[in-house]
Design an enzyme around this catalytic site. Structure first.
Site, PDB file in Angstrom:
ATOM      1  N   GLU A 156       0.842  -1.200   0.000  1.00  0.00           N
ATOM      2  CA  GLU A 156       0.000   0.000   0.000  1.00  0.00           C
ATOM      3  C   GLU A 156       0.877   1.249   0.000  1.00  0.00           C
ATOM      4  O   GLU A 156       1.827   1.332   0.775  1.00  0.00           O
ATOM      5  CB  GLU A 156      -0.909   0.008   1.234  1.00  0.00           C
ATOM      6  N   HIS A 159      -0.773  -5.948   1.647  1.00  0.00           N
ATOM      7  CA  HIS A 159      -1.953  -6.803   1.675  1.00  0.00           C
ATOM      8  C   HIS A 159      -1.681  -8.108   0.924  1.00  0.00           C
ATOM      9  O   HIS A 159      -1.017  -8.116  -0.121  1.00  0.00           O
ATOM     10  CB  HIS A 159      -3.152  -6.097   1.045  1.00  0.00           C
ATOM     11  N   CYS A 177      -6.892  -2.751   8.966  1.00  0.00           N
ATOM     12  CA  CYS A 177      -5.583  -2.713   8.290  1.00  0.00           C
ATOM     13  C   CYS A 177      -5.122  -1.276   8.077  1.00  0.00           C
ATOM     14  O   CYS A 177      -3.993  -0.909   8.423  1.00  0.00           O
ATOM     15  CB  CYS A 177      -5.662  -3.439   6.944  1.00  0.00           C
TER      16      CYS A 177
END
Length: 205
Positions: free
Chosen positions: A79, A166, A142
Site C-alpha cells: 500500500e 496486503h 488494516c
C-alpha cells in the site's frame, strides 16, 4: 544487526485463518542479515494500535512491515498510502463498528508509506510472484494500524521506514468462494521474503 518489525493479524469475518498471521509462523528468523521480530495483532481498532505502538517504542526497529488480508485480490499489494479515516460496515473482532470517524482529528489526511515500494515490487517480480502497488488499503483495521503507525513514527521523529502489504486469500479460504483469487502460502512467503530483502537493503543499522 538490523531489526525489521513485521506484523500480521488474527482471523476475522468468520474466517478460520488469516494469511498474514499464518505467514508469520512460516517466515525465517532472519532475512538478508536483518532479524525479523514478529507480532500478531488482534483485529480490533482499540487493541491493535496500542500493541503495535508499544512494540515500536520498546524495540526501536530499523523498519516496520505490516501485513494483512485483502480478500478478492490476486496479487501481493504493498500500500502506498494510509488515510485518516475509519469507515466500514464490518465490525471488528471486539464487535465495534466505526463509520466516517477520523482516526486523529489533528493529524494529516493521509500519510504515504516510507518503505522502498518500487524495489520491493521489483524483487517480488524477479521471483515470479504476482504483485502490484495499491493506492487504497480501505478504511478498516488494516488501514487503521497503518495510519496509526505512520502517524506515531512521524510524531516521534523516529525516522523508521514503514508501510503495509496486503495478501490474497489462501486457497483453503477461496474454496467456498467460487471465482475468488487465492495464492498458496509458499508463494506468499517467497514474495514477502523478497520484499523484506529489498527493505533490509535500504536501511542502515
Amino acid at each position: 544487526m538490523k531489526i525489521i518489525l513485521i506484523t500480521g493479524f488474527e482471523p476475522f469475518g468468520g474466517e478460520r485463518v488469516n494469511p498474514s498471521g499464518a505467514l508469520l509462523d512460516h517466515l525465517p528468523e532472519t532475512v538478508a542479515g536483518a532479524a525479523l521480530c514478529k507480532l500478531l495483532l488482534p483485529v480490533s481498532y482499540r487493541k491493535s494500535a496500542d500493541l503495535l505502538l508499544e512494540r515500536i517504542d520498546v524495540l526501536q526497529p530499523n523498519a516496520l512491515v505490516m501485513l494483512g488480508q485483502a480478500g478478492g485480490r490476486g496479487k501481493i499489494t504493498p500500500e502506498c498510502i494510509a488515510i485518516n479515516l475509519n469507515h466500514s460496515e464490518s465490525v471488528d473482532n471486539a464487535g465495534e463498528q466505526r463509520i466516517n470517524a477520523r482516526i486523529h482529528p489533528e493529524a494529516p489526511a493521509a500519510y504515504f508509506a516510507t518503505l522502498p515500494i518500487d524495489a520491493m515490487l521489483q524483487a517480488m517480480r524477479a521471483c515470479g510472484v504476482p504483485c502490484a502497488m495499491s493506492v487504497s488499503a480501505g478504511a478498516f483495521v488494516c488501514n487503521h494500524v497503518s495510519f496509526e503507525a505512520l502517524h506515531h513514527i512521524s510524531s516521534k521523529g523516529y525516522g523508521i521506514p514503514a508501510g503495509f502489504i496486503h495478501l490474497p486469500y489462501l486457497p483453503e479460504q477461496a474454496e467456498e468462494k467460487p471465482g475468488t483469487p487465492a495464492m498458496p502460502l509458499s508463494m506468499m512467503e517467497q514474495g514477502v521474503c523478497a520484499a523484506l530483502t529489498a527493505v533490509a537493503a535500504s536501511i542502515h543499522a
